[in-house]
Write a protein that holds these residues in place. Structure first.
Motif, PDB file in Angstrom:
ATOM      1  N   SER A  15       0.793  -1.387  -0.054  1.00 29.74           N
ATOM      2  CA  SER A  15      -0.505   0.273   0.341  1.00 29.74           C
ATOM      3  C   SER A  15       0.524   1.258   0.098  1.00 29.74           C
ATOM      4  CB  SER A  15      -0.626   0.240   0.846  1.00 29.74           C
ATOM      5  OG  SER A  15      -0.243  -0.148   2.341  1.00 29.74           O
ATOM      6  N   MET A  16       1.815   1.418   0.523  1.00 31.69           N
ATOM      7  CA  MET A  16       2.802   2.750   0.789  1.00 31.69           C
ATOM      8  C   MET A  16       3.133   2.250  -0.844  1.00 31.69           C
ATOM      9  SD  MET A  16       2.883   3.604   3.377  1.00 31.69           S
ATOM     10  CE  MET A  16       4.509   5.214   3.435  1.00 31.69           C
ATOM     11  N   ASN A  17       4.233   1.253  -1.382  1.00 32.15           N
ATOM     12  CA  ASN A  17       4.294   1.597  -2.918  1.00 32.15           C
ATOM     13  C   ASN A  17       2.918   2.110  -3.776  1.00 32.15           C
ATOM     14  OD1 ASN A  17       7.835   0.752  -2.964  1.00 32.15           O
ATOM     15  ND2 ASN A  17       6.069  -1.067  -1.953  1.00 32.15           N
ATOM     16  N   ALA A  18       2.241   1.506  -2.985  1.00 30.67           N
ATOM     17  CA  ALA A  18       1.023   1.995  -4.333  1.00 30.67           C
ATOM     18  C   ALA A  18       0.816   3.827  -4.682  1.00 30.67           C
ATOM     19  CB  ALA A  18      -0.458   1.694  -3.464  1.00 30.67           C
ATOM     20  N   LEU A  19       0.918   4.309  -2.888  1.00 29.65           N
ATOM     21  CA  LEU A  19       0.835   5.424  -2.807  1.00 29.65           C
ATOM     22  C   LEU A  19       1.863   6.049  -3.330  1.00 29.65           C
ATOM     23  CD1 LEU A  19      -0.063   5.731   0.986  1.00 29.65           C
ATOM     24  CD2 LEU A  19      -1.490   6.805  -0.633  1.00 29.65           C
ATOM     25  N   ILE A  20       2.896   6.349  -3.091  1.00 31.64           N
ATOM     26  CA  ILE A  20       4.487   6.244  -3.982  1.00 31.64           C
ATOM     27  C   ILE A  20       3.839   6.715  -5.074  1.00 31.64           C
ATOM     28  CG2 ILE A  20       6.130   6.376  -3.936  1.00 31.64           C
ATOM     29  CD1 ILE A  20       6.882   4.906  -1.535  1.00 31.64           C
ATOM     30  N   ILE A  21       3.864   4.848  -6.191  1.00 34.65           N
ATOM     31  CA  ILE A  21       3.517   5.147  -7.473  1.00 34.65           C
ATOM     32  C   ILE A  21       2.791   6.220  -7.843  1.00 34.65           C
ATOM     33  CG2 ILE A  21       2.802   4.216  -9.209  1.00 34.65           C
ATOM     34  CD1 ILE A  21       4.265   1.913  -8.050  1.00 34.65           C
ATOM     35  N   MET A  22       1.644   6.553  -6.833  1.00 35.81           N
ATOM     36  CA  MET A  22       0.477   7.562  -7.535  1.00 35.81           C
ATOM     37  C   MET A  22       0.679   8.396  -7.449  1.00 35.81           C
ATOM     38  SD  MET A  22      -3.285   6.144  -5.545  1.00 35.81           S
ATOM     39  CE  MET A  22      -3.570   7.370  -5.931  1.00 35.81           C
ATOM     40  N   ALA A  23       1.679   9.155  -5.943  1.00 35.82           N
ATOM     41  CA  ALA A  23       2.530  10.754  -6.110  1.00 35.82           C
ATOM     42  C   ALA A  23       3.158  10.824  -6.839  1.00 35.82           C
ATOM     43  CB  ALA A  23       2.611  10.494  -5.124  1.00 35.82           C
ATOM     44  N   LEU A  24       3.832  10.221  -7.739  1.00 34.66           N
ATOM     45  CA  LEU A  24       4.587  10.493  -8.220  1.00 34.66           C
ATOM     46  C   LEU A  24       4.457  10.602  -9.882  1.00 34.66           C
ATOM     47  CD1 LEU A  24       7.695   7.360  -7.684  1.00 34.66           C
ATOM     48  CD2 LEU A  24       7.566  10.332  -7.561  1.00 34.66           C
ATOM     49  N   LEU A  25       3.121   9.780  -9.947  1.00 28.37           N
ATOM     50  CA  LEU A  25       2.342   9.778 -11.379  1.00 28.37           C
ATOM     51  C   LEU A  25       1.588  11.171 -11.712  1.00 28.37           C
ATOM     52  CD1 LEU A  25       0.589   6.923 -12.622  1.00 28.37           C
ATOM     53  CD2 LEU A  25       2.654   7.711 -13.756  1.00 28.37           C
ATOM     54  N   SER A  26       1.013  11.539 -10.311  1.00 30.80           N
ATOM     55  CA  SER A  26       0.674  12.689 -10.577  1.00 30.80           C
ATOM     56  C   SER A  26       1.249  14.296 -10.364  1.00 30.80           C
ATOM     57  CB  SER A  26      -0.384  13.351  -8.601  1.00 30.80           C
ATOM     58  OG  SER A  26       0.660  13.015  -7.813  1.00 30.80           O
ATOM     59  N   LEU A  27       2.639  13.920 -10.614  1.00 31.15           N
ATOM     60  CA  LEU A  27       3.814  15.386 -10.490  1.00 31.15           C
ATOM     61  C   LEU A  27       3.649  15.619 -11.990  1.00 31.15           C
ATOM     62  CD1 LEU A  27       6.962  13.686  -8.848  1.00 31.15           C
ATOM     63  CD2 LEU A  27       5.124  15.492  -7.672  1.00 31.15           C
ATOM     64  N   TYR A  28       2.812  14.610 -13.367  1.00 30.99           N
ATOM     65  CA  TYR A  28       3.446  15.096 -14.162  1.00 30.99           C
ATOM     66  C   TYR A  28       2.090  15.890 -14.899  1.00 30.99           C
ATOM     67  CZ  TYR A  28       7.618  12.016 -14.415  1.00 30.99           C
ATOM     68  OH  TYR A  28       8.333  11.968 -14.176  1.00 30.99           O
ATOM     69  N   GLY A  29       1.118  15.838 -13.516  1.00 28.96           N
ATOM     70  CA  GLY A  29       0.168  16.539 -13.312  1.00 28.96           C
ATOM     71  C   GLY A  29      -0.994  15.731 -14.694  1.00 28.96           C
ATOM     72  N   LYS A  30      -2.371  15.999 -15.107  1.00 27.97           N
ATOM     73  CA  LYS A  30      -3.460  15.861 -15.377  1.00 27.97           C
ATOM     74  C   LYS A  30      -3.056  13.951 -15.992  1.00 27.97           C
ATOM     75  CE  LYS A  30      -7.039  18.670 -15.928  1.00 27.97           C
ATOM     76  NZ  LYS A  30      -7.922  18.964 -17.485  1.00 27.97           N
ATOM     77  N   ILE A  31      -4.019  13.281 -15.122  1.00 27.87           N
ATOM     78  CA  ILE A  31      -3.600  11.661 -15.713  1.00 27.87           C
ATOM     79  C   ILE A  31      -4.797  11.084 -16.878  1.00 27.87           C
ATOM     80  CG2 ILE A  31      -3.523   9.164 -15.972  1.00 27.87           C
ATOM     81  CD1 ILE A  31      -2.714   9.993 -12.614  1.00 27.87           C
ATOM     82  N   ASN A  32      -4.122  11.847 -18.305  1.00 22.55           N
ATOM     83  CA  ASN A  32      -5.063  11.082 -19.450  1.00 22.55           C
ATOM     84  C   ASN A  32      -5.803   9.677 -19.618  1.00 22.55           C
ATOM     85  OD1 ASN A  32      -3.160  10.321 -20.829  1.00 22.55           O
ATOM     86  ND2 ASN A  32      -3.168  12.170 -22.003  1.00 22.55           N
ATOM     87  N   ARG A  33      -6.389   9.209 -20.308  1.00 21.80           N
ATOM     88  CA  ARG A  33      -7.463   7.812 -21.482  1.00 21.80           C
ATOM     89  C   ARG A  33      -5.958   7.036 -20.890  1.00 21.80           C
ATOM     90  NH1 ARG A  33      -9.652   7.072 -26.124  1.00 21.80           N
ATOM     91  NH2 ARG A  33      -8.485   5.294 -26.015  1.00 21.80           N
ATOM     92  N   ASP A  34      -4.739   7.859 -21.705  1.00 17.82           N
ATOM     93  CA  ASP A  34      -3.245   6.574 -22.011  1.00 17.82           C
ATOM     94  C   ASP A  34      -2.666   5.996 -20.879  1.00 17.82           C
ATOM     95  OD1 ASP A  34      -4.824   6.694 -24.739  1.00 17.82           O
ATOM     96  OD2 ASP A  34      -2.845   9.004 -25.543  1.00 17.82           O
TER      97      ASP A  34
END
Length: 120
Positions: A15-34
């Motif tokens: 669960s901590m790794n999932a939170l880290i991955i989500m935080a790192l992905l959100s650094l790039y802005g909006k998450i589009n469909r791709d």
């Protein structure tokens, strides 16, 4: 009681790794469909390649440890129910597969554009 602590430790690590991955992905802005599909495919690939022992299986026969994962170590299995989670390896594998799928997606888009130009 010791097995329950091991399971809770394992679930907490994931669960901590999932939170880290989500935080790192959100650094790039909006998450589009791709990006969403790339993330889902990367997560599925990371999980699958983390449990396949034939790809990167280092066995320490003195300690009976199995180090599993490709390209980085994701899990260490010891005798019984002792499964240790390697956080950095799991996160690295996720972003490795994300990068591979991005390249595949870009190649696919480039081939589609080239085919449209050739048809005209």
């Amino acid at each position: 009681m010791n097995e329950l602590e091991g399971v809770l430790d394992f679930l907490f690590g994931i669960s901590m790794n999932a939170l880290i991955i989500m935080a790192l992905l959100s650094l790039y802005g909006k998450i589009n469909r791709d990006k969403k599909w790339l993330s889902i495919l990367s997560l599925i690939s990371t999980i699958i390649f983390s449990f396949i022992p034939t790809i990167d299986n280092q066995v320490d026969k003195d300690l009976w440890e199995y180090h599993l994962g490709f390209p980085a170590e994701g899990f260490v299995y010891r005798d019984g129910w002792d499964l240790t989670f390697s956080s950095l390896g799991f996160i690295y594998n996720f972003f490795f597969f994300n990068w591979v799928f991005k390249i595949i997606l870009k190649l696919k888009k480039a081939l589609i554009v080239k085919n449209k130009i050739d048809q005209n």
